[in-house]
Write a protein that holds these residues in place. Structure first.
Motif, short mmCIF file in Angstrom:
data_model
loop_
_atom_site.label_atom_id
_atom_site.label_comp_id
_atom_site.label_asym_id
_atom_site.label_seq_id
_atom_site.Cartn_x
_atom_site.Cartn_y
_atom_site.Cartn_z
N ALA A 1 0.86 -1.19 0.00
CA ALA A 1 0.00 0.00 0.00
C ALA A 1 0.89 1.24 0.00
O ALA A 1 2.00 1.22 0.54
CB ALA A 1 -0.91 0.00 1.21
N PRO A 2 0.43 2.32 -0.60
CA PRO A 2 1.25 3.55 -0.66
C PRO A 2 1.24 4.30 0.66
O PRO A 2 0.68 5.38 0.78
CB PRO A 2 0.57 4.35 -1.77
N VAL A 3 1.88 3.71 1.65
CA VAL A 3 1.95 4.35 2.96
C VAL A 3 3.04 5.42 2.94
O VAL A 3 4.19 5.11 2.62
CB VAL A 3 2.26 3.33 4.06
N PRO A 4 2.75 6.67 3.21
CA PRO A 4 3.80 7.71 3.19
C PRO A 4 4.94 7.34 4.13
O PRO A 4 4.73 6.95 5.27
CB PRO A 4 3.05 8.96 3.69
N GLY A 5 6.17 7.45 3.62
CA GLY A 5 7.34 7.13 4.43
C GLY A 5 7.80 5.70 4.24
O GLY A 5 8.89 5.33 4.68
N ASP B 1 9.25 -0.62 6.56
CA ASP B 1 10.54 -1.32 6.67
C ASP B 1 10.45 -2.69 5.99
O ASP B 1 9.53 -3.47 6.25
CB ASP B 1 10.92 -1.48 8.14
N GLU B 2 11.41 -2.99 5.14
CA GLU B 2 11.36 -4.23 4.36
C GLU B 2 11.42 -5.46 5.24
O GLU B 2 10.94 -6.54 4.85
CB GLU B 2 12.52 -4.25 3.35
N GLU B 3 12.03 -5.39 6.42
CA GLU B 3 12.13 -6.56 7.29
C GLU B 3 10.82 -6.85 8.01
O GLU B 3 10.66 -7.89 8.63
CB GLU B 3 13.25 -6.36 8.31
N GLY B 4 9.85 -5.92 7.93
CA GLY B 4 8.53 -6.17 8.49
C GLY B 4 8.50 -6.14 10.01
O GLY B 4 9.39 -5.61 10.68
N TRP B 5 7.43 -6.71 10.56
CA TRP B 5 7.23 -6.72 12.01
C TRP B 5 8.22 -7.65 12.68
O TRP B 5 8.60 -8.68 12.11
CB TRP B 5 5.78 -7.16 12.33
N ARG B 6 8.64 -7.34 13.89
CA ARG B 6 9.67 -8.16 14.57
C ARG B 6 9.51 -8.00 16.07
O ARG B 6 8.82 -7.09 16.57
CB ARG B 6 11.05 -7.70 14.13
#
Length: 466
Positions: free
Chosen positions: A451-455, A458-463
């Protein structure tokens, strides 16, 4: 409300409620020492109670007795201005000079005049315009004076009677006819306000001043206000003002749409320091306890008046009118608000039975449910009127109702997103990607990938915590 609408019979008030209304009205007339006082309550488009008190034995004013209504006239004038706007003859952002040149206040806008934010003086130069013939002010120069602006336009609310004289002159310029004639033709006759007029018509009350330290009376003159007429000239009755209150609640397509009268009732300026409310476009906004009310008060020598309607969703269709024939004494705004409160508290509206929608568009139904702005959970649900409701699921926050405005678009009707556009955004495959609301992106999952979330996300996602 349209021209062919006819309200269903109103439910009769309970005897205890009627007695409470009469008691409150009688107390106001007695304690306020008014020669007479007349009041009415409106619910669901009809007068459900009328009461009056007078010091004259054997005579009581009724719903057909005229009283002078003072500044309630301003709301009538504002209706005419909004008609000009809706017809495309002016824009509320237009400077006055564009339509009415040479006033000395040409930089102020139509909107500023309607909302008392133009910076104009509150009154005309002396002598007191309310108690002197309008013939002594034959021109706008006599109404405005040499220096009409006391404050920079648009910076603060400062109630101005001359401001509505300018609006009256604007109406006359664009219509090519006297203000009173335009009002009669475009508002009074379509709404059936046959007992509202620029000059008194029998039966009407006489205006009185009551001595502050003795129970004696002094007759007040009923001056023709001339150019100031658009600010306070009108005479009316509780029956006519009750009909006008219904119009301010529902609109009438012969005069103004429901959307335009709602616009008039929206806040356009904060109140002055001693007010508990604000001002819309020719409409006062008053808060009585927790109750939000809209309408207008009025006064001229010998008369007091008030018309208020409730803005609460569960009190929709409830309004009251109070008229008195004394220069000061009864607190008519307090009384009018109390009459609304008596009915609302004693006889709360019984909710309509819940009924399922007759049909639902599957694509629209698929949009309902949870949406996330970042990590904050919002919910979208269909409303019975074909629109949608959208807002946070925890706490209050930015919640609004929306009406459909074409495929995949809704326009905000209230709250934070009033006037904003909610859009359904789709990907190249035609599937719903996200919702866009004033550039805010709402997704089905918190910070949904793709989705086009401004900003960015992070590619590593939730952690977990490292």
């Amino acid at each position: 409300m349209t021209s062919d609408s006819s309200p269903a019979p109103a439910e009769e008030l309970l005897p205890a409620t009627r007695r409470a209304l009469l008691h409150r009205t009688a107390r106001a007339q007695s304690e306020g020492r008014s020669p007479s006082l007349v009041a009415a309550v409106v619910r669901d488009g009809q007068v459900v109670w009328h009461g009056s008190r007078t010091c004259v034995n054997g005579h009581a004013p009724d719903g057909d007795t005229q009283y002078r209504i003072g500044s309630i006239t301003k709301t009538f004038t504002a209706v005419l201005v909004m008609r000009l706007r809706d017809e495309g003859l002016l824009d509320l952002a237009d400077p006055l000079e564009r339509h009415l040149p040479g006033t000395g206040a040409g930089e102020v806008t139509v909107r500023q005049l309607l909302s008392h934010t133009a910076g104009l003086a509150a009154e005309t130069p002396a002598p007191w315009w309310e108690r002197t013939p309008g013939t002594i002010r034959p021109s706008l120069d006599d109404v405005l004076g040499a220096d009409p602006l006391l404050h920079p336009p648009g910076q603060r609310h400062h109630y101005s009677n001359p401001g509505f004289t300018l609006l009256g002159a604007l109406i006359e310029r664009l219509r090519g006819a006297p203000w009173a004639e335009v009002l009669r033709r475009e508002v009074l006759e379509p709404l059936g306000l046959r007992r509202t007029s620029a000059q008194p018509e029998a039966p009407h009350a006489g205006g009185w001043a009551v001595h502050p330290w003795a129970d004696v009376l002094l007759p007040e003159p009923a001056e023709d206000l001339g150019l100031m007429a658009a600010a306070g000239q009108l005479w009316s009755t509780t029956s006519d003002l009750a009909r006008f209150a219904v119009f301010l609640l529902e609109g009438d397509d012969r005069v103004l749409s429901a959307e335009t009268v709602r616009e008039m009732r929206r806040p356009a300026a904060p109140g002055e320091s001693d007010w508990t409310g604000g001002y819309g476009l020719g409409v006062q906004l008053i808060r009585s306890g927790e109750r939000a009310l809209a309408g207008h008060t009025g006064s001229l020598p010998g008369f007091l008046a008030c018309l208020l309607l409730s803005e609460a969703a569960d009190e929709e269709g409830l309004a009251a009118v109070v008229l008195a024939n004394c220069t000061s004494g009864p607190l008519v705004a307090t009384l009018t608000a109390d009459l609304i409160g008596i009915v609302a508290d004693a006889e709360p509206r019984i909710p309509e039975p819940w009924r399922p929608l007759p049909a639902a568009d599957p694509e629209l139904l698929a949009l309902t449910g949870s949406w996330y702005w970042g990590t904050q959970l919002f919910g979208l649900r269909l409303s019975a009127d074909g629109g949608v409701e959208f807002g946070p699921q925890n706490g209050t926050g930015r919640r609004s109702r929306f009406r459909a405005d074409g495929e995949g678009r809704w326009i905000g009707l209230d709250g934070y997103y009033d006037g904003e556009t909610l859009r359904v955004m789709r990907g190249d495959d035609g599937k719903v990607s996200h919702l866009d609301l004033g550039s805010f992106v709402f997704t089905r999952l918190p910070y949904e990938a793709g989705a086009p979330v401004p900003g960015g996300v992070d590619e590593e996602g939730w952690r977990g915590l490292p």
